[in-house]
Enzyme design. Structure first.
Site, PDB file in Angstrom:
ATOM      1  N   SER A  87     111.061  94.818 -10.284  1.00  0.00           N
ATOM      2  CA  SER A  87     111.105  93.481 -10.889  1.00  0.00           C
ATOM      3  C   SER A  87     109.883  93.118 -11.712  1.00  0.00           C
ATOM      4  O   SER A  87     109.895  92.087 -12.401  1.00  0.00           O
ATOM      5  CB  SER A  87     111.317  92.420  -9.810  1.00  0.00           C
TER       6      SER A  87
ATOM      7  N   LYS B  59     110.572  92.489 -15.310  1.00  0.00           N
ATOM      8  CA  LYS B  59     111.105  91.209 -15.766  1.00  0.00           C
ATOM      9  C   LYS B  59     110.080  90.436 -16.601  1.00  0.00           C
ATOM     10  O   LYS B  59     110.458  89.620 -17.443  1.00  0.00           O
ATOM     11  CB  LYS B  59     111.551  90.373 -14.570  1.00  0.00           C
TER      12      LYS B  59
ATOM     13  N   TYR C 297     119.539  96.780 -17.658  1.00  0.00           N
ATOM     14  CA  TYR C 297     118.750  96.131 -16.601  1.00  0.00           C
ATOM     15  C   TYR C 297     118.253  97.157 -15.579  1.00  0.00           C
ATOM     16  O   TYR C 297     117.069  97.199 -15.246  1.00  0.00           O
ATOM     17  CB  TYR C 297     119.611  95.065 -15.919  1.00  0.00           C
TER      18      TYR C 297
ATOM     19  N   TYR D  63     109.788  85.239  -5.783  1.00  0.00           N
ATOM     20  CA  TYR D  63     111.059  84.780  -5.230  1.00  0.00           C
ATOM     21  C   TYR D  63     110.838  83.552  -4.350  1.00  0.00           C
ATOM     22  O   TYR D  63     110.120  82.634  -4.729  1.00  0.00           O
ATOM     23  CB  TYR D  63     111.754  85.924  -4.475  1.00  0.00           C
TER      24      TYR D  63
ATOM     25  N   VAL E  21     110.142  95.206  -5.711  1.00  0.00           N
ATOM     26  CA  VAL E  21     110.457  95.809  -4.411  1.00  0.00           C
ATOM     27  C   VAL E  21     110.036  97.274  -4.325  1.00  0.00           C
ATOM     28  O   VAL E  21     110.129  97.884  -3.265  1.00  0.00           O
ATOM     29  CB  VAL E  21     111.953  95.667  -4.061  1.00  0.00           C
TER      30      VAL E  21
END
Length: 306
Positions: A63, A66, A190, A242, A260
């Site tokens: 992530s 992102k 993605y 998150y 992660v």
């Protein structure tokens, strides 16, 4: 300030934390890591670098990617992007379907999975082809890292085969007309950008532009405007971990983004970028020892935005 000595002290203090937590085994290919690995890198705006641990060992950025895709999409679409992905903390797990249904397919922010899928979809639309889109993302990261960054095909295929929740998110958003391209095209892009392999030194280098108001301090190239850099940094602080983002802001006090795969990047405005890696995760999906290491860093140095 003796940053090398500080990193060495943190590495020593962090040892008891390295056996706590669990690796992200829901992505099968991510299980194949040394669970007690630790690395930490600092890159100052003048180019000086300080490292400890296995800092040259590459891991799946997951992530953290992102940040790159959102930076690209925000540069291309500016405020228009906010109609498709908001900029509020979610307070829910990164792959939650419940909130997305309630809010009619508009993700709360670009750093939860649904938001990043929309951001990726916007890039596929802009570049008109999934292969061109992933090449442009790759080139963007290469430019920031001053290196050639590659995708781990095993991790990519593992995510492609097991990413059922992400597929559900994409289908739900498609039903609300917030995914514009064929779902497979968007999801393949993605999963690929989540599967880039980088080490802590490379990642710290890529984040320097956000520590320097959008301009790469090593090349003087403006990557994004200072206004957009401010918005990305604010989202990293409020949404970068998150539903543990508040906890990270409380204990660490820096804009940051986790993945992660065990990596966390963070920036100290006008001073440096930091990356830490430790693959065992806490219950929220963030590196357990990595979070503690960054808390120790801001405590020892006093370098916090608060």
């Amino acid at each position: 300030m003796n940053y090398q000595k500080i990193l060495e002290d943190i590495q020593e203090q962090i040892q008891p934390e390295l056996i706590k937590g669990n690796v992200a085994d829901y992505i099968p290919a991510l299980k194949n890591v040394k669970e007690n690995d630790f690395a930490m890198s600092i890159r100052l705006l003048d180019g000086q670098t300080f490292n400890v641990g296995c800092f040259d060992k590459k891991f799946s950025i997951q992530s953290i990617s992102k940040v790159f895709t959102y930076s690209m999409a925000l540069k291309i679409y500016s405020k228009e992007l906010y109609s498709r992905v908001w900029y509020e903390p979610s307070g829910n797990p990164f792959n939650s379907l419940v909130q997305l249904e309630y809010e009619k397919g508009i993700p709360r922010n670009p750093f939860i999975n649904a938001g990043a899928i929309v951001t990726t979809d916007s890039l596929v639309t802009h570049f008109k082809d999934k292969n061109i889109a992933i090449k442009q993302i790759n080139d963007f990261i290469n430019n920031l890292s001053k290196d050639n960054i590659l995708i781990d095909e095993d991790i990519y295929m593992s995510e492609l085969k097991t990413g059922h929740r992400n597929r559900a998110l994409a289908n739900l958003m498609k039903s609300f007309s917030n995914i514009k391209n064929p779902i497979n095209n968007t999801l393949e892009t993605y999963f690929k950008h989540c599967s880039f392999m980088m080490n802590t030194q490379q990642l710290a280098t890529t984040m320097l532009f956000l520590a320097n108001h959008g301009t790469d301090p090593l090349t003087k190239e403006e990557i994004i405007t200072s206004s957009k850099a401010k918005r990305i940094n604010s989202l990293m602080l409020t949404c970068g971990h998150y539903d543990a983002s508040g906890d990270f802001a409380f204990h660490v006090g820096l804009p940051g983004k986790s993945g992660v795969g065990g990596g966390i990047v963070a920036i100290v405005p006008k001073k440096m970028a930091i990356c830490v890696y430790s693959p065992r995760l806490n219950s929220k999906g963030n590196s357990l020892a990595g979070t503690k290491a960054l808390e120790l860093f801001t405590t020892i140095t006093g370098l916090s935005i608060f």
